[in-house]
Design a protein around this motif. Structure first.
Motif, PDB file in Angstrom:
ATOM      1  N   ILE A  36       0.613   5.302   6.225  1.00 41.93           N
ATOM      2  CA  ILE A  36       0.502   5.739   4.834  1.00 41.93           C
ATOM      3  C   ILE A  36       0.016   7.182   4.788  1.00 41.93           C
ATOM      4  O   ILE A  36      -1.020   7.511   5.376  1.00 41.93           O
ATOM      5  N   GLY A  58       2.087   2.002  -3.367  1.00 40.12           N
ATOM      6  CA  GLY A  58       1.068   2.645  -4.187  1.00 40.12           C
ATOM      7  C   GLY A  58       1.016   4.146  -4.007  1.00 40.12           C
ATOM      8  O   GLY A  58       0.602   4.873  -4.913  1.00 40.12           O
ATOM      9  N   THR A  59       1.458   4.636  -2.859  1.00 45.32           N
ATOM     10  CA  THR A  59       1.471   6.088  -2.654  1.00 45.32           C
ATOM     11  C   THR A  59       2.721   6.720  -3.250  1.00 45.32           C
ATOM     12  O   THR A  59       2.731   7.918  -3.520  1.00 45.32           O
ATOM     13  N   ASN A 102      -1.274   9.001   2.339  1.00 41.19           N
ATOM     14  CA  ASN A 102      -2.510   9.233   1.597  1.00 41.19           C
ATOM     15  C   ASN A 102      -3.639   8.426   2.240  1.00 41.19           C
ATOM     16  O   ASN A 102      -3.801   7.242   1.985  1.00 41.19           O
ATOM     17  N   LYS A 103      -4.428   9.090   3.067  1.00 39.55           N
ATOM     18  CA  LYS A 103      -5.485   8.408   3.815  1.00 39.55           C
ATOM     19  C   LYS A 103      -6.611   7.914   2.912  1.00 39.55           C
ATOM     20  O   LYS A 103      -7.260   6.920   3.224  1.00 39.55           O
ATOM     21  N   SER A 163      -1.913   0.756   8.102  1.00 42.83           N
ATOM     22  CA  SER A 163      -1.906   1.557   6.877  1.00 42.83           C
ATOM     23  C   SER A 163      -2.428   2.965   7.152  1.00 42.83           C
ATOM     24  O   SER A 163      -1.914   3.939   6.601  1.00 42.83           O
ATOM     25  N   LEU A 165       0.829  -1.208   0.000  1.00 42.23           N
ATOM     26  CA  LEU A 165       0.000   0.000   0.000  1.00 42.23           C
ATOM     27  C   LEU A 165       0.863   1.258   0.000  1.00 42.23           C
ATOM     28  O   LEU A 165       0.544   2.237  -0.682  1.00 42.23           O
ATOM     29  N   TYR A 166       1.939   1.231   0.747  1.00 43.34           N
ATOM     30  CA  TYR A 166       2.851   2.372   0.761  1.00 43.34           C
ATOM     31  C   TYR A 166       3.477   2.567  -0.617  1.00 43.34           C
ATOM     32  O   TYR A 166       3.620   3.696  -1.081  1.00 43.34           O
ATOM     33  N   LYS A 168      -1.383   2.614  -9.081  1.00 41.96           N
ATOM     34  CA  LYS A 168      -1.916   2.556  -7.723  1.00 41.96           C
ATOM     35  C   LYS A 168      -2.830   1.341  -7.567  1.00 41.96           C
ATOM     36  O   LYS A 168      -2.824   0.668  -6.540  1.00 41.96           O
ATOM     37  N   TYR A 228      -6.209   6.630  -0.054  1.00 43.94           N
ATOM     38  CA  TYR A 228      -5.703   5.367  -0.591  1.00 43.94           C
ATOM     39  C   TYR A 228      -5.779   4.276   0.473  1.00 43.94           C
ATOM     40  O   TYR A 228      -6.193   3.151   0.192  1.00 43.94           O
ATOM     41  N   ALA A 229      -5.407   4.617   1.694  1.00 45.85           N
ATOM     42  CA  ALA A 229      -5.495   3.655   2.795  1.00 45.85           C
ATOM     43  C   ALA A 229      -6.951   3.248   3.031  1.00 45.85           C
ATOM     44  O   ALA A 229      -7.237   2.091   3.337  1.00 45.85           O
TER      45      ALA A 229
END
Length: 170
Positions: free
Chosen positions: A71, A26-27, A73-74, A67, A23-24, A33, A76-77
């Motif tokens: 991470i 992806g940011t 970008n909340k 996440s 996930l990280y 993504k 995205y999380a």
């Protein structure tokens, strides 16, 4: 603590770490993504296969919490909240036979899309002319096709994990 419990804890920790790292990733990458989110959900099926539903839910919750903490970008999380639970949804739906399985999975997927849209419609810029045209139909159909491919590949990942990896380590 017996060796099986230790094994499940280790698998859970490693899986959680890989999910959060995916996930990280992806940011950090501007494109792909969706690839990183998909990879995170594919990885998160491992505890379900090795330790059962309880183990899978524990890893899902830990991955979700970590996440949100780690991470940047909340939004995205938050996507993982809905897609990260899919391994459980898939395993439960596949107990109902092929036709019902697809119906239940598509109901879940479309309900999830609707909830995500309603939650984030103000945070995501959408050109209003797209929403008022025939393009929305194309978007909806494309998402259905994406889900069909995603689920098919997910099945292949599960078969690979069970045949090539999990049987060798258990």
């Amino acid at each position: 603590m017996n060796s099986r419990t230790g094994f499940n804890i280790a698998i859970g920790g490693i899986t959680t770490a890989f999910v959060v790292l995916s996930l990280y990733g992806g940011t950090l990458v501007m494109n792909n993504k969706l690839f990183f989110m998909t990879a995170a959900t594919y990885i998160s099926v491992i505890p379900y296969l090795t330790g059962g539903i309880k183990q899978g839910i524990i890893v899902y919750l830990s991955s979700f919490i970590l996440s949100f903490i780690l991470i940047p970008n909340k939004f995205y999380a938050a996507g993982y909240v809905f897609l990260g639970i899919y391994p459980l949804i898939k395993l439960v739906c596949e107990r109902f036979g092929t036709l019902n399985e697809f119906i239940y999975k598509y109901i879940w997927f479309n309900l999830t899309l609707t909830i995500l849209y309603l939650l984030f419609k103000n945070a995501i810029y959408l050109n209003q002319s797209i929403l008022n045209s025939k393009a929305i139909i194309i978007i909806i159909i494309s998402m259905q096709v994406f889900f069909l491919i995603y689920d098919y590949l997910f099945t292949k990942v599960i078969i690979f994990l069970e045949d090539k990896i999990i049987r060798k380590i258990i």
